[in-house]
Scaffold this active site. Sequence first.
Site, mmCIF file in Angstrom:
data_model
loop_
_atom_site.group_PDB
_atom_site.id
_atom_site.type_symbol
_atom_site.label_atom_id
_atom_site.label_comp_id
_atom_site.label_asym_id
_atom_site.label_seq_id
_atom_site.Cartn_x
_atom_site.Cartn_y
_atom_site.Cartn_z
ATOM 1 C CG ASN A 1 22.000 -35.245 18.035
ATOM 2 O OD1 ASN A 1 22.033 -35.224 19.262
ATOM 3 N ND2 ASN A 1 23.024 -35.642 17.318
ATOM 4 N N GLY B 1 27.499 -32.470 23.389
ATOM 5 C CA GLY B 1 27.149 -31.299 22.583
ATOM 6 C C GLY B 1 28.339 -30.842 21.768
ATOM 7 C CB SER B 2 28.939 -27.662 20.021
ATOM 8 O OG SER B 2 28.867 -26.778 21.106
ATOM 9 C CB THR B 3 34.143 -29.046 19.780
ATOM 10 O OG1 THR B 3 34.000 -30.415 19.359
ATOM 11 C CG2 THR B 3 35.568 -28.811 20.228
ATOM 12 C CB VAL C 1 29.021 -25.685 24.490
ATOM 13 C CG1 VAL C 1 28.456 -25.777 25.900
ATOM 14 C CG2 VAL C 1 28.290 -24.607 23.700
ATOM 15 N N GLY C 2 31.650 -27.533 24.927
ATOM 16 C CA GLY C 2 32.394 -28.511 25.732
ATOM 17 C C GLY C 2 33.706 -27.938 26.244
ATOM 18 C CD GLU D 1 31.318 -39.309 25.003
ATOM 19 O OE1 GLU D 1 31.770 -39.272 23.845
ATOM 20 O OE2 GLU D 1 31.706 -40.120 25.862
ATOM 21 C CB CYS E 1 28.259 -36.593 17.239
ATOM 22 S SG CYS E 1 27.781 -38.185 17.953
HETATM 23 P P1 NAD Z 1 25.385 -27.261 21.959
HETATM 24 O O1 NAD Z 1 26.740 -27.450 22.513
HETATM 25 O O2 NAD Z 1 25.031 -25.949 21.412
HETATM 26 O O3 NAD Z 1 24.258 -27.628 23.035
HETATM 27 C C1 NAD Z 1 24.291 -28.833 23.776
HETATM 28 C C2 NAD Z 1 23.692 -28.585 25.155
HETATM 29 O O4 NAD Z 1 24.462 -27.630 25.860
HETATM 30 C C3 NAD Z 1 22.272 -28.024 25.118
HETATM 31 O O5 NAD Z 1 21.529 -28.575 26.181
HETATM 32 C C4 NAD Z 1 22.497 -26.534 25.345
HETATM 33 O O6 NAD Z 1 21.369 -25.864 25.845
HETATM 34 C C5 NAD Z 1 23.635 -26.565 26.354
HETATM 35 N N1 NAD Z 1 24.434 -25.353 26.417
HETATM 36 C C6 NAD Z 1 24.625 -24.419 25.458
HETATM 37 N N2 NAD Z 1 25.484 -23.468 25.908
HETATM 38 C C7 NAD Z 1 25.846 -23.815 27.172
HETATM 39 C C8 NAD Z 1 26.712 -23.254 28.152
HETATM 40 N N3 NAD Z 1 27.388 -22.129 27.909
HETATM 41 N N4 NAD Z 1 26.842 -23.877 29.339
HETATM 42 C C9 NAD Z 1 26.188 -25.041 29.578
HETATM 43 N N5 NAD Z 1 25.345 -25.618 28.692
HETATM 44 C C10 NAD Z 1 25.173 -25.019 27.492
HETATM 45 O O7 NAD Z 1 25.233 -28.433 20.881
HETATM 46 P P2 NAD Z 1 24.318 -28.460 19.614
HETATM 47 O O8 NAD Z 1 25.005 -27.686 18.561
HETATM 48 O O9 NAD Z 1 22.929 -28.144 19.911
HETATM 49 O O10 NAD Z 1 24.422 -30.029 19.294
HETATM 50 C C11 NAD Z 1 25.116 -30.536 18.255
HETATM 51 C C12 NAD Z 1 26.556 -30.829 18.634
HETATM 52 O O11 NAD Z 1 26.586 -31.900 19.569
HETATM 53 C C13 NAD Z 1 27.357 -31.292 17.448
HETATM 54 O O12 NAD Z 1 28.639 -30.715 17.478
HETATM 55 C C14 NAD Z 1 27.445 -32.795 17.659
HETATM 56 O O13 NAD Z 1 28.548 -33.406 17.030
HETATM 57 C C15 NAD Z 1 27.509 -32.885 19.150
HETATM 58 N N6 NAD Z 1 27.086 -34.216 19.587
HETATM 59 C C16 NAD Z 1 28.035 -35.052 20.098
HETATM 60 C C17 NAD Z 1 27.680 -36.342 20.468
HETATM 61 C C18 NAD Z 1 28.706 -37.313 21.002
HETATM 62 O O14 NAD Z 1 28.318 -38.339 21.563
HETATM 63 N N7 NAD Z 1 29.991 -37.060 20.842
HETATM 64 C C19 NAD Z 1 26.346 -36.761 20.336
HETATM 65 C C20 NAD Z 1 25.420 -35.863 19.811
HETATM 66 C C21 NAD Z 1 25.799 -34.586 19.454
#
Ligand code: NAD
Length: 484
Positions: A153, A229-231, A233-234, A251, A285
């Site tokens: 994003n 990224g997403s909670t 995956v995090g 994050e 986010c």
């Molecule tokens: P996502 O977690 O699906 O993907 C994020 C990254 O992780 C991508 O590069 C993806 O290829 C990688 N990934 C996916 N699965 C993985 C795994 N099993 N192991 C390692 N890496 C993996 O996130 P998304 O849905 O594409 O992005 C949106 C999310 O990110 C929303 O929940 C948003 O709130 C969050 N976000 C948080 C912040 C912040 O600063 N807190 C900023 C931007 C987005």
Amino acid sequence: MHYTDIAQTHFTLNYSSGFSGKAFDITEPATGKVLGNINAATSDEAAAVIAKCKAAQPEWANTTFETRAGILRRFACQLAENAELIHTWNARECGSIRPKSEWELQACIEQAYMAAAQTQAPSGELYPSVIPGRKNMRVRIPVGVVGVIAPWNFPLLLALRAVLPALAMGNAVVLKPDPQSVITGGVIIQELLAAAGLPESVLGMLPGGAEPGQALVEHNDTGMIAFTGSTAVGRSIAQHCAKTFKKTSLELGGNNAFIVLEDADITSASSCAAWGAFLHQGQICMQSGRHIVHESVAEAYTQALVERANNLYVGNPFTEQCHLGPLINPMQANKVTALINDSVSMGAKVLTGGSTDGQLFRPTVVADVTAEMPLFKEEIFGPVAPIITFKTEQEAISLANASSLGLSASIHTGNSARGEYLAGLIHAGMVHVNDQTVNNEYHIPFGGLKDSGDAGRIGGPVNLDEFTHTKWISVMDKGIQYPF
Ligand code: NAD
């Protein structure tokens, strides 16, 4: 064809990543057109990149701070010189409108200068000792190889806010951008850092999705994972890293409360709300995702927000001026539609928007929302402002805190002291009084609480500790005599 050409043409890019994993398409979200394709990195190839970075890191850490600072400053210049190319890719690949892309680029340039300056920061401290004649030093040492995994994003900023301080502190970095932003958030970063003079092996870039991401997380030679990224995956990354006590900076998602008290300025609150809910199609986010409004001003606030939503134009940011671009992919458009429909079936009312033309989603205002509805409970990541009302201040705070996520929040009130007091009661990592929830200043520690992260922070002075380990070194001129 090179990525620098594709931005201006209609030809298809076949970018050679040098990897042999399955090729994936780079799709323009506004049109569905395939702009090109690129091969993903396999796990074995990821391991080879990590090994190369590990071998190069000690020499990089031993360069003078002037060398590292010079490269980071030249990178800032590279970003500025390549602004048009970056804006074009950010629009075509990620659906970013021009002002969003310009803000993002400027923030990255500032990040680069800040990282350059941080190479000059003290690399530790001296402490007194209980033992006479002993020198106690706290020394910051690089982590080694830092894996940076970024979303699509804000692809440039969310990668660089970790890549640049990690490099400044003497780490090697392996970056894994999201496949949907591999050019803007991966290829461009790699090539411009190389053009700025960064030794090739100090930065690796792995195109692809979960496979190379997981390889980075699971490899013994990555000392830290900086993930945005997403909670979901995090959480899985945190679990993997806990097994080997690997450092993490997480994050994650947000579902951010936007509180409007009865003494708020409705013109300003509704302006903040439109910005916080609809900017970048709500795919942020920190999106203002839950509008918690005092019942006495709910009607005026709702009307003002509907009017602002109706004045916004949704289009293709590459070919026309628009306030909102497309959602990133069809799944996201379907998900947002489902959140709205499920909430409507529980009694919510769509006052404007709610419709999508492909991935072009109209800004949407939904009233009569309750705390049980999906629009209240889930992160939306689409241009929707759900409005829920309250009677008492206490009720507003409990609604704000009724989420497992705790990234950002905001409070609108005519009494800033009251706002500051209430900010202390909200369980979120960032709270803004008389503003909206989408705020990011590169020099201020940024991050969430609860399921929005591991409570770590990125930005400004905390970067020095975030991207290093600490070592205690003590020195005596002569050996000490113990009682036995
Ligand atoms: P996502 O977690 O699906 O993907 C994020 C990254 O992780 C991508 O590069 C993806 O290829 C990688 N990934 C996916 N699965 C993985 C795994 N099993 N192991 C390692 N890496 C993996 O996130 P998304 O849905 O594409 O992005 C949106 C999310 O990110 C929303 O929940 C948003 O709130 C969050 N976000 C948080 C912040 C912040 O600063 N807190 C900023 C931007 C987005």
